[in-house]
Enzyme design. Structure first.
Site, PDB file in Angstrom:
ATOM      1  N   ASP A  82      22.266  31.161  16.850  1.00 14.05           N
ATOM      2  CA  ASP A  82      21.315  32.145  16.997  1.00 14.05           C
ATOM      3  C   ASP A  82      20.235  32.430  15.930  1.00 14.05           C
ATOM      4  O   ASP A  82      20.700  32.145  14.624  1.00 14.05           O
ATOM      5  CB  ASP A  82      22.143  33.829  16.824  1.00 14.05           C
ATOM      6  CG  ASP A  82      21.258  35.026  17.405  1.00 14.05           C
ATOM      7  OD1 ASP A  82      20.228  34.666  17.877  1.00 14.05           O
ATOM      8  OD2 ASP A  82      21.565  36.110  16.699  1.00 14.05           O
ATOM      9  N   ASP A 104      14.166  29.811  15.958  1.00 15.45           N
ATOM     10  CA  ASP A 104      13.355  31.020  16.130  1.00 15.45           C
ATOM     11  C   ASP A 104      12.016  30.828  15.201  1.00 15.45           C
ATOM     12  O   ASP A 104      11.832  30.850  14.225  1.00 15.45           O
ATOM     13  CB  ASP A 104      13.968  32.385  15.551  1.00 15.45           C
ATOM     14  CG  ASP A 104      13.143  33.441  15.822  1.00 15.45           C
ATOM     15  OD1 ASP A 104      11.956  33.449  16.191  1.00 15.45           O
ATOM     16  OD2 ASP A 104      13.663  34.658  15.518  1.00 15.45           O
ATOM     17  N   GLU A 134      12.011  32.243  21.921  1.00 10.87           N
ATOM     18  CA  GLU A 134      11.780  33.351  21.634  1.00 10.87           C
ATOM     19  C   GLU A 134       9.847  33.310  21.500  1.00 10.87           C
ATOM     20  O   GLU A 134       9.672  32.549  20.730  1.00 10.87           O
ATOM     21  CB  GLU A 134      12.047  34.217  20.459  1.00 10.87           C
ATOM     22  CG  GLU A 134      11.865  35.486  20.364  1.00 10.87           C
ATOM     23  CD  GLU A 134      12.598  36.639  19.284  1.00 10.87           C
ATOM     24  OE1 GLU A 134      13.849  36.279  19.269  1.00 10.87           O
ATOM     25  OE2 GLU A 134      12.032  37.168  18.571  1.00 10.87           O
ATOM     26  N   GLY A 182      18.300  45.737  14.271  1.00 10.94           N
ATOM     27  CA  GLY A 182      18.975  46.729  13.270  1.00 10.94           C
ATOM     28  C   GLY A 182      19.094  47.966  13.820  1.00 10.94           C
ATOM     29  O   GLY A 182      18.990  48.222  14.795  1.00 10.94           O
ATOM     30  N   GLY A 210      17.901  42.386  19.559  1.00 12.50           N
ATOM     31  CA  GLY A 210      17.793  43.729  19.050  1.00 12.50           C
ATOM     32  C   GLY A 210      18.424  44.853  19.950  1.00 12.50           C
ATOM     33  O   GLY A 210      18.120  45.710  20.313  1.00 12.50           O
TER      34      GLY A 210
HETATM   35  P1  13P Z   1      21.000  44.132  16.751  1.00  9.24           P
HETATM   36  O1  13P Z   1      21.588  43.822  15.363  1.00  9.24           O
HETATM   37  O2  13P Z   1      19.845  44.919  16.624  1.00  9.24           O
HETATM   38  O3  13P Z   1      22.301  44.372  17.742  1.00  9.24           O
HETATM   39  O4  13P Z   1      20.482  42.764  17.241  1.00  9.24           O
HETATM   40  C1  13P Z   1      20.925  41.583  17.274  1.00  9.24           C
HETATM   41  C2  13P Z   1      20.170  40.465  17.724  1.00  9.24           C
HETATM   42  O5  13P Z   1      19.163  40.432  18.101  1.00  9.24           O
HETATM   43  C3  13P Z   1      20.766  39.330  17.076  1.00  9.24           C
HETATM   44  O6  13P Z   1      19.811  37.909  17.538  1.00  9.24           O
END
Ligand code: 13P
Length: 410
Positions: A82, A104, A134, A182, A210
């Site tokens: 990721d 990314d 992305e 976050g 997110g």
């Molecule tokens: P959150 O921490 O907001 O759940 O987002 C996780 C994310 O998008 C990891 O790539």
């Protein structure tokens, strides 16, 4: 065995109108908690490893555990890099066992993003590995207050999405339509109209980053409009932290193991709730029967050398480990010498490929060609070379299989 091809997994989700959770893990407790939830919910799952978290654990040390956990699971699992930082990160992640990668470049301008992502796709294709790209910018940092890192949210535009997918060849597209990474105060406003247009135009699995902090209804609407993978971390980190705080309050004398005792269950229960909401629960058997298994290949060469002494043989083997081990899709290069002096073949290369696609790309790779033509073939005319598909690997005779979950490993 239930490590499956992530492209097949997400296509199944996309075709059947549900989303697979991609949960970032930062420890063994997270890994076990996420998989225990997937086993309980009978759900396909993506184990995600975010490069931004590599300060908190040793990626090389954790990956063997992630891979063993995935292979001994009874539900379909994929392992994903990721927010990788570079092409090298993706090569490294594939070497360590990721079967899906994302680099990314969404913070760079459109043409740089296309260039970076295109290079990742070319490398990953040769490794049989699907790629997420992305486009548009989802601000914020996983696990922290979103408000403290507002950045500038940039929504994905339809025209750019079309051109990006066409020019890069990505398998999944992460879109920016209003979410942030976050911890959020308040509810973000999501642009479903934009998402729908992108989905209508591209008809491919879309990804939302997110995921923490969205409402049940928001999740449902995202999935209705083509979202097949939801990235989720902050809510897991907060659930883990809350359980540690609770244990600290309950008994001030709690040591480390006392403090983290409930982390697995806290993570697990949050993951399971999401799997049930996102529709992946109950899909494990279907996904397993429809998706290709992710099975490595062992490229085995046994050979005898002629015309070089022992020192030069050792040097040739060392050079081979260095050069061949760096080729994308090669997971390991083992060199060996026969134990028996009278063995028919005295030396071996055992080269582990992540996927059958590497048989071809490895063979054609200029570093392999140069090494083989210059150093190996001239001295090893007497050789046998075979590629073996690994049928099954036994990890532990003690493991409880389908009943497996947090704390049940052998
Ligand atoms: P959150 O921490 O907001 O759940 O987002 C996780 C994310 O998008 C990891 O790539």
């Amino acid at each position: 065995m239930p490590l499956v091809n992530m492209k097949d997994m997400l296509q199944h989700a996309y075709d059947h109108g549900y989303a697979v959770g991609a949960f970032d893990l930062v420890s063994l407790d997270f890994l076990e908690g996420i998989l225990a939830a997937a086993e309980r919910a009978r759900a396909p799952v993506i184990l995600s490893l975010a490069e931004s978290h590599f300060d908190y654990y040793d990626f090389e040390l954790l990956m063997p555990a992630v891979e063993v956990a995935a292979r001994r699971a009874s539900v379909p699992v994929a392992i994903h890099l990721d927010h990788g930082a570079s092409l090298d990160s993706a090569v490294h992640a594939i070497r360590l066992g990721c079967n899906g990668v994302m680099v990314d470049a969404s913070h760079t301008d459109f043409s740089d993003n296309v260039r970076t992502t295109r290079a990742v796709v070319e490398m990953a294709r040769a490794c049989g590995t699907p790629v997420e790209g992305e486009l548009g910018y989802v601000p914020g940092v996983e696990g922290e207050d979103a408000e403290r890192h507002p950045g500038e949210l940039a929504c994905t535009t339809l025209a750019e999405a079309r051109a990006y997918v066409e020019r890069t060849g990505v398998d999944f597209l992460a879109v920016s339509i209003g979410t942030v990474h976050g911890r959020m105060k308040g509810k973000p406003k999501l642009d479903y109209q934009r998402l729908k247009q992108i989905n209508d135009a591209l008809s491919m699995p879309l990804v939302i980053h997110g995921g923490s902090g969205l409402s049940d209804d928001q999740f449902r609407r995202l999935i209705t409009n083509g979202v097949a993978k939801i990235n989720y971390y902050t809510a897991l980190a907060d659930a883990a932290a809350a359980s540690i705080r609770g244990r600290a309050r309950a008994d001030r004398a709690n040591g480390y193991t006392g403090l983290v005792k409930d982390v697995r269950e806290a993570v697990s229960s949050e993951v399971e709730t999401r799997m049930r909401l996102w529709g992946s629960a109950g899909r494990a058997a279907e996904v397993l029967s429809r998706c290709r298994s992710w099975l490595p290949v062992e490229h085995l060469i046994i050979y005898n050398v002629e015309g070089i002494d022992d020192t030069r043989l050792e040097m040739m083997m060392a050079e081979g480990r260095r050069v061949l081990g760096a080729i994308p899709g090669v997971r390991e290069v083992v060199t060996g010498r026969a134990v028996q002096e009278n063995a028919k073949y005295q030396c071996t290369w055992l080269v582990r490929f992540c996927h059958p696609a590497v048989i071809d790309s490895y063979c054609r790779h200029p570093d392999h060609v140069a090494f083989a033509d210059r150093l190996f073939r001239p001295v090893a005319g007497d050789r046998i070379s075979i590629d073996f598909r690994i049928v099954e690997t036994v990890f532990s005779v003690h493991h409880h299989g389908a009943a497996g979950g947090a704390g049940q490993g052998g």
